[in-house]
Motif scaffolding. Structure first.
Motif, PDB file in Angstrom:
ATOM      1  N   UNK A  11       0.575  -1.068   0.250  1.00 28.46           N
ATOM      2  CA  UNK A  11      -0.061   0.465  -0.389  1.00 28.46           C
ATOM      3  C   UNK A  11       0.716   0.813   0.052  1.00 28.46           C
ATOM      4  N   UNK A  12       0.802   2.102  -1.093  1.00 25.95           N
ATOM      5  CA  UNK A  12       1.257   3.684  -0.827  1.00 25.95           C
ATOM      6  C   UNK A  12       0.655   4.663  -0.650  1.00 25.95           C
ATOM      7  N   UNK A  13       1.395   5.482  -0.522  1.00 27.11           N
ATOM      8  CA  UNK A  13       0.726   6.951  -0.459  1.00 27.11           C
ATOM      9  C   UNK A  13       2.041   8.171  -0.162  1.00 27.11           C
ATOM     10  N   UNK A  14       1.519   9.147  -1.074  1.00 24.35           N
ATOM     11  CA  UNK A  14       2.454   9.940  -0.733  1.00 24.35           C
ATOM     12  C   UNK A  14       2.531  11.331   0.348  1.00 24.35           C
ATOM     13  N   UNK A  15       2.858  11.436   1.419  1.00 23.49           N
ATOM     14  CA  UNK A  15       2.935  11.319   2.579  1.00 23.49           C
ATOM     15  C   UNK A  15       3.233  13.031   2.668  1.00 23.49           C
ATOM     16  N   UNK A  16       2.311  13.484   2.828  1.00 21.50           N
ATOM     17  CA  UNK A  16       2.878  15.883   2.982  1.00 21.50           C
ATOM     18  C   UNK A  16       4.176  15.962   3.704  1.00 21.50           C
ATOM     19  N   UNK A  17       4.482  14.712   4.330  1.00 23.49           N
ATOM     20  CA  UNK A  17       5.738  15.599   6.186  1.00 23.49           C
ATOM     21  C   UNK A  17       6.812  14.514   5.377  1.00 23.49           C
ATOM     22  N   UNK A  18       6.099  13.018   5.311  1.00 18.99           N
ATOM     23  CA  UNK A  18       7.851  11.764   4.997  1.00 18.99           C
ATOM     24  C   UNK A  18       8.160  11.040   2.860  1.00 18.99           C
ATOM     25  N   UNK A  19       7.056  11.794   1.827  1.00 20.75           N
ATOM     26  CA  UNK A  19       7.497  12.137   0.862  1.00 20.75           C
ATOM     27  C   UNK A  19       6.690  10.146   0.600  1.00 20.75           C
ATOM     28  N   UNK A  20       6.916   9.720   0.021  1.00 14.13           N
ATOM     29  CA  UNK A  20       6.958   8.543  -0.981  1.00 14.13           C
ATOM     30  C   UNK A  20       6.857   7.360   0.423  1.00 14.13           C
ATOM     31  N   UNK A  21       5.429   6.398   0.780  1.00 13.02           N
ATOM     32  CA  UNK A  21       5.425   6.186   2.147  1.00 13.02           C
ATOM     33  C   UNK A  21       4.847   4.319   1.217  1.00 13.02           C
ATOM     34  N   UNK A  78       3.912  21.814   5.829  1.00 12.28           N
ATOM     35  CA  UNK A  78       4.466  20.807   5.697  1.00 12.28           C
ATOM     36  C   UNK A  78       6.156  20.853   5.393  1.00 12.28           C
ATOM     37  N   UNK A  79       6.722  21.464   3.909  1.00 13.68           N
ATOM     38  CA  UNK A  79       7.299  21.200   3.169  1.00 13.68           C
ATOM     39  C   UNK A  79       8.389  21.816   4.041  1.00 13.68           C
ATOM     40  N   UNK A  80       8.285  22.158   4.827  1.00 13.62           N
ATOM     41  CA  UNK A  80       9.529  22.586   5.836  1.00 13.62           C
ATOM     42  C   UNK A  80      10.012  22.362   6.846  1.00 13.62           C
ATOM     43  N   UNK A  81       8.778  20.661   7.043  1.00 14.47           N
ATOM     44  CA  UNK A  81       8.652  19.699   8.136  1.00 14.47           C
ATOM     45  C   UNK A  81       9.592  18.534   7.314  1.00 14.47           C
ATOM     46  N   UNK A  82      11.040  17.829   7.965  1.00 14.96           N
ATOM     47  CA  UNK A  82      11.766  17.376   7.477  1.00 14.96           C
ATOM     48  C   UNK A  82      11.436  16.071   7.954  1.00 14.96           C
ATOM     49  N   UNK A  83      12.828  14.406   7.276  1.00 12.15           N
ATOM     50  CA  UNK A  83      12.130  13.682   8.442  1.00 12.15           C
ATOM     51  C   UNK A  83      12.486  13.454   9.387  1.00 12.15           C
ATOM     52  N   UNK A  84      13.823  14.296   9.867  1.00 14.00           N
ATOM     53  CA  UNK A  84      14.148  14.509  11.002  1.00 14.00           C
ATOM     54  C   UNK A  84      13.308  14.900  12.207  1.00 14.00           C
ATOM     55  N   UNK A  85      14.062  14.038  14.102  1.00 12.38           N
ATOM     56  CA  UNK A  85      12.755  14.732  14.572  1.00 12.38           C
ATOM     57  C   UNK A  85      12.948  15.487  15.467  1.00 12.38           C
ATOM     58  N   UNK A  86      11.542  16.156  16.038  1.00 13.28           N
ATOM     59  CA  UNK A  86      11.598  17.253  16.185  1.00 13.28           C
ATOM     60  C   UNK A  86      11.817  17.272  17.960  1.00 13.28           C
ATOM     61  N   UNK A 122      -9.853   8.137  -1.270  1.00 16.75           N
ATOM     62  CA  UNK A 122      -8.780   8.333  -0.215  1.00 16.75           C
ATOM     63  C   UNK A 122      -7.979   9.699   0.260  1.00 16.75           C
ATOM     64  N   UNK A 123      -8.190  10.478   1.615  1.00 12.33           N
ATOM     65  CA  UNK A 123      -7.431  11.314   2.106  1.00 12.33           C
ATOM     66  C   UNK A 123      -6.092  11.670   1.825  1.00 12.33           C
ATOM     67  N   UNK A 124      -5.575  12.208   1.948  1.00  9.38           N
ATOM     68  CA  UNK A 124      -3.672  12.540   1.885  1.00  9.38           C
ATOM     69  C   UNK A 124      -3.388  12.223   3.361  1.00  9.38           C
ATOM     70  N   UNK A 125      -1.901  12.344   3.522  1.00 12.22           N
ATOM     71  CA  UNK A 125      -1.760  11.637   4.702  1.00 12.22           C
ATOM     72  C   UNK A 125      -0.441  13.107   5.190  1.00 12.22           C
ATOM     73  N   UNK A 126      -0.336  12.850   5.733  1.00  9.10           N
ATOM     74  CA  UNK A 126       1.017  13.609   6.740  1.00  9.10           C
ATOM     75  C   UNK A 126       1.560  13.294   8.280  1.00  9.10           C
ATOM     76  N   UNK A 127       2.292  12.056   8.142  1.00  5.68           N
ATOM     77  CA  UNK A 127       2.820  11.612   9.892  1.00  5.68           C
ATOM     78  C   UNK A 127       4.358  12.205  10.383  1.00  5.68           C
TER      79      UNK A 127
END
Ligand code: GLU
Length: 444
Positions: free
Chosen positions: A153-163, A291-299, A224-229
């Motif tokens: 199952x795949x989706x384009x995540x607003x925060x994580x990109x392709x998942x 979300x484009x300012x949010x990377x995968x690095x932890x907060x 399907x909705x959009x997702x951001x994790x």
């Protein structure tokens, strides 16, 4: 597409920094795009949910400024979950299982000992109608599992990109417990469909759930909705948040004197490329959020940063904004007082102690009575703006003292403390009478 998001807390405890960040990011994302923010109380677990927790969630969100446009309780929507469950059953996607947890445990152990992944073996799928009827007749109640398709199952995540999540590596999840309780997974999807949620924004601990839930959206024939994790919060040193900070409740932070805007500025900017500064308002924070300012690095959640932002928020408060709060503490000494003391505040309530410099009681500290007497002799008749520099110049000339030796004895005499707000601004507020008394060493 119109933006509609939801914050979906379970009312089983206090709101803490982790879930408030989720609420905030949903709110910022919605408001930044003229969207709708929904508060959904996930209270399907009637035994664990409390009204007190629900009420406190509302109090905390309002205090933070995160007002909602719509509000729902899952406990009032069981008929919708039943209807969805019936559809899934009819389509063969939700199936009855009768294994006890001991039985499942045993099977898992066998699988592990054979080096196989401990995935539910779907034995219940081969039960015949007669076998199920016999189990029912014995009084056994089934739990219900969702039959995963077992695919990527795949989706384009607003925060994580392709998942991608491979549901073939997962056990068919239990959606309904044997006591009839709907676990979170299905009601959440049903609500997201019914409420036309456009984006599901939540912590990255839900990534695996998203694999399952996307299959459920599809099984229910929904768009399907959009997702951001979002990356999870970590402590200042980059390690997992300590238990103490991780469970830091908003209600306790309020008691500790943190400003809502300091908390929202901190939680809204950590883990993004923005500089960690206090925002002028929640609206402004929303306008700057992306979300484009949010990377995968932890907060990184850092109490020292939060303290710094708290001071920034206080230092930016106008007298008009501060006035009702000063009145509530019974220390509204006017605009010039507020302007004089606010740069010294780390917490608003500290203003009460600073007010005592003006109103007393102050116990003067006089190390050199001769110096104090000399200063008194050249004290201007009228203490107004500018009097302080004229006076200190005169004291300097009379005593020869300069720098710290000039200013510190005056500060100690007038305030009783070695540090504090700008004396030039304080002196007119203290007034000539009190200055004379304090230079003479009189407490009051
Ligand atoms: N009640 C769920 C939780 O607090 C909601 C998760 C979600 O946003 O879907 O984890």
């Amino acid at each position: 597409m119109s933006v509609k998001v939801r914050f979906a807390p379970s009312p089983t405890g206090k709101l803490h920094v982790g879930n408030v960040r989720t609420a905030l990011v949903n709110w910022l994302f919605a408001k930044g795009q003229g969207g709708t923010f929904v508060l959904r109380i996930d209270d399907t677990d009637l035994a664990r949910s409390t009204k007190e927790s629900e009420d406190n969630i509302e109090i905390d969100l309002k205090w933070l400024g995160l007002e909602w446009d719509e509000r729902y309780n899952q406990s009032k929507r069981f008929d919708r979950y039943e209807a969805a469950a019936e559809k899934l059953k009819a389509d063969g996607r939700l199936y009855a299982c009768y294994e006890t947890s001991e039985e499942l445990d045993r099977r898992r152990k066998v699988q592990l000992s054979r080096g196989q992944p401990p995935i539910y073996d779907r034995a219940a799928l081969s039960l015949t109608d007669e076998e199920k009827a016999a189990l029912d007749a014995e009084g056994r109640r089934p739990h219900w599992r969702f039959k995963l398709e077992g695919k990527r199952v795949s989706w384009e995540d607003l925060a994580r990109g392709h998942c991608e999540v491979d549901t073939a590596s997962m056990s068919d999840p239990v959606l309904i417990r044997e006591d009839g309780l709907f676990l979170y997974t299905l009601p959440s999807v049903v609500d997201d469909i019914d409420m036309e949620i456009s984006h599901i924004i939540r912590g990255e601990d839900h990534v695996t759930n998203t694999g399952t839930q996307l299959e459920i959206f599809e099984a229910l024939g929904a768009k399907l909705p959009g997702f951001a994790h979002m990356p999870l919060l970590v402590g200042a040193d980059g390690s997992a948040l300590s238990k103490r900070i991780g469970s830091m409740a908003i209600i306790d932070m309020r008691a500790d004197g943190y400003e809502p805007l300091a908390i929202t500025s901190h939680l809204g900017k950590i883990g993004t490329s923005d500089a960690l500064e206090a925002a002028p308002s929640l609206q402004a924070l929303g306008e700057g959020f992306s979300f484009s300012k949010m990377g995968r690095s932890p907060a990184r959640y850092d109490e020292a940063d939060l303290g710094r932002l708290n001071a920034q928020v206080l230092h930016a408060l106008t007298y008009e904004q501060a006035k009702p709060r000063l009145e509530a503490l019974d220390v509204d000494l006017g605009e010039s007082f507020w302007e004089a003391v606010k740069p010294n505040l780390n917490r608003f309530n500290e203003v009460a102690d600073l007010a005592k410099i003006v109103t007393g009681p102050v116990t003067p500290v006089i190390e050199d009575p001769a110096f104090a007497a000399a200063a008194l002799e050249v004290l201007p008749e009228v203490i107004e703006a500018g009097a302080w520099s004229a006076w200190t110049a005169a004291v300097k000339e009379k005593t020869g003292a300069k720098g710290k030796a000039l200013f510190m004895p005056l500060r100690l005499a007038l305030t009783g403390q070695p540090h504090g707000p700008d004396m030039a601004a304080l002196a007119p507020l203290i007034g000539r009478e009190a200055i004379v008394a304090r230079l003479k060493g009189r407490a009051g």
